[in-house]
Motif scaffolding. Structure first.
Motif, PDB file in Angstrom:
ATOM      1  N   VAL A   4       0.882  -1.162   0.000  1.00 21.97           N
ATOM      2  CA  VAL A   4       0.000   0.000   0.000  1.00 21.97           C
ATOM      3  C   VAL A   4       0.921   1.214   0.000  1.00 21.97           C
ATOM      4  CG1 VAL A   4      -1.831   1.246   1.194  1.00 21.97           C
ATOM      5  CG2 VAL A   4      -1.767  -1.262   1.282  1.00 21.97           C
ATOM      6  N   GLN A  25      -2.974   0.539  -3.888  1.00 26.45           N
ATOM      7  CA  GLN A  25      -2.659  -0.804  -3.402  1.00 26.45           C
ATOM      8  C   GLN A  25      -2.552  -1.764  -4.587  1.00 26.45           C
ATOM      9  OE1 GLN A  25      -5.128  -3.460  -3.506  1.00 26.45           O
ATOM     10  NE2 GLN A  25      -7.019  -2.301  -3.831  1.00 26.45           N
ATOM     11  N   HIS A  29      -7.469  -5.532  -3.728  1.00 28.06           N
ATOM     12  CA  HIS A  29      -8.408  -5.527  -2.599  1.00 28.06           C
ATOM     13  C   HIS A  29      -9.640  -4.705  -2.916  1.00 28.06           C
ATOM     14  CE1 HIS A  29      -5.214  -6.533   0.690  1.00 28.06           C
ATOM     15  NE2 HIS A  29      -5.693  -7.619   0.108  1.00 28.06           N
ATOM     16  N   ASN A  31     -11.686  -3.463  -0.513  1.00 33.09           N
ATOM     17  CA  ASN A  31     -11.897  -2.441   0.512  1.00 33.09           C
ATOM     18  C   ASN A  31     -10.690  -1.533   0.670  1.00 33.09           C
ATOM     19  OD1 ASN A  31     -14.321  -3.766   1.191  1.00 33.09           O
ATOM     20  ND2 ASN A  31     -13.241  -5.113   2.596  1.00 33.09           N
ATOM     21  N   MET A  32     -10.957  -0.258   0.801  1.00 32.73           N
ATOM     22  CA  MET A  32      -9.889   0.694   1.127  1.00 32.73           C
ATOM     23  C   MET A  32     -10.401   1.678   2.162  1.00 32.73           C
ATOM     24  SD  MET A  32      -7.916   1.261  -2.506  1.00 32.73           S
ATOM     25  CE  MET A  32      -6.421   1.906  -1.727  1.00 32.73           C
ATOM     26  N   ARG A  68     -12.911   7.256  -5.462  1.00 37.73           N
ATOM     27  CA  ARG A  68     -12.362   5.955  -5.857  1.00 37.73           C
ATOM     28  C   ARG A  68     -12.861   5.658  -7.277  1.00 37.73           C
ATOM     29  NH1 ARG A  68     -12.425   0.283  -2.806  1.00 37.73           N
ATOM     30  NH2 ARG A  68     -10.715  -0.715  -3.939  1.00 37.73           N
ATOM     31  N   GLU A  72      -7.659   0.199  -7.535  1.00 33.13           N
ATOM     32  CA  GLU A  72      -6.405   0.231  -6.798  1.00 33.13           C
ATOM     33  C   GLU A  72      -6.120   1.577  -6.126  1.00 33.13           C
ATOM     34  OE1 GLU A  72      -6.742  -0.060 -10.051  1.00 33.13           O
ATOM     35  OE2 GLU A  72      -5.300   1.219 -11.142  1.00 33.13           O
ATOM     36  N   SER A  93      -5.896  -1.180   3.097  1.00 39.45           N
ATOM     37  CA  SER A  93      -6.751  -1.951   2.202  1.00 39.45           C
ATOM     38  C   SER A  93      -6.955  -3.338   2.783  1.00 39.45           C
ATOM     39  CB  SER A  93      -6.145  -2.039   0.796  1.00 39.45           C
ATOM     40  OG  SER A  93      -5.018  -2.882   0.771  1.00 39.45           O
ATOM     41  N   GLN A 105      -6.351  -5.681   7.613  1.00 40.91           N
ATOM     42  CA  GLN A 105      -6.038  -4.439   6.912  1.00 40.91           C
ATOM     43  C   GLN A 105      -4.536  -4.243   6.840  1.00 40.91           C
ATOM     44  OE1 GLN A 105      -8.345  -1.059   8.255  1.00 40.91           O
ATOM     45  NE2 GLN A 105     -10.256  -2.227   8.174  1.00 40.91           N
TER      46      GLN A 105
END
Lengths: 116, 113
Positions: A4, A25, A29, A31-32, A68, A72, A93, A105
């Motif tokens: 990350v 990232q 992933h 989720n961030m 977003r 990434e 992430s 995370q």
């Protein structure tokens, strides 16, 4: 290894400036997250994104927005920086719960922002 | 009441000592539990996940007591390199898909010669 990357380690801005903090990232992933960390207060969640173009307010979203556009990359925006936004900002992430490493995370190195 | 509570320390221990940290959490719906380590001016990094039956990773042992909503971390044979802040972390249950984590403010450990 999960990586990350936050665009800046240190940033100095003036009150009223618009500030962009970038995070990328490389683990695909979903989720961030953006957090700020202040002495005695720990990590506090600002915003969270669980998919491209999706965002959800965290515990302290006031004065911040996020973007977003690609999976990434997750950007934190301070529309008009104020001195009380001087802090360490951490991006993280994760993959969703249920997988082998779900919910864990992974953090970037952080951006120490000073607003003068 | 804070969602995750930890004693901030610092815990000052000699090299080779055994030290234990405790943490309590308030959300009974939490399902995932972790210990993270944070070195001074660095980002948090996962130390270990915590499982219901307890788990061990080398010198580190983690325990979970769901009934008491209590998590512990035991470090045996402390090394100078163990000096850091240890963060107790729990997820927020099923809200938001269980993705969000709550971090404790951390317990500071200083291992001395």
């Amino acid at each position: 290894d999960v990586k990350v990357t936050q665009s800046s380690r240190y940033l100095v801005k003036r009150t009223g400036e618009k500030v962009f903090l970038e995070c990328v990232q490389d683990m695909d992933h979903e989720n961030m997250f953006w957090y700020r960390q202040d002495p005695g207060l720990g990590l506090r969640l600002i915003y969270f994104s669980y998919d491209v173009k999706m965002k959800e307010k965290g515990d302290i979203p006031e004065g911040y927005s996020v973007s977003r556009e690609k999976k990434e990359r997750f950007s934190l925006i301070l529309e008009s920086a104020s001195t009380n936004q001087t802090s360490m900002y951490l991006c993280a992430s994760s993959s969703p719960p249920g997988g082998g490493s779900g919910n864990i995370q992974y953090f970037g190195a952080g951006t120490r922002l000073s607003v003068l | 009441r804070k969602e995750v509570e930890q004693d901030p320390g610092p815990f000052n221990v000699p090299e080779g000592a055994t030290v234990a940290f405790n943490c309590t959490y308030s959300n009974s719906a939490s399902q995932s539990f972790f210990w993270y380590r944070q070195d001074c001016r660095k980002e948090p990094k996962l130390l270990m996940s915590v499982y219901s039956s307890g788990n061990e990773d080398g010198r580190f042992t983690a325990q979970l007591n769901r009934a008491s909503q209590y998590i512990s971390l035991l470090i045996r044979d402390s090394k100078l390199s163990d000096s850091a802040t240890y963060l107790c972390v729990v997820n927020r249950g099923l809200t938001g898909g269980g993705n969000k984590l709550t971090f404790g403010t951390g317990t500071q450990l200083k291992v001395e010669l």
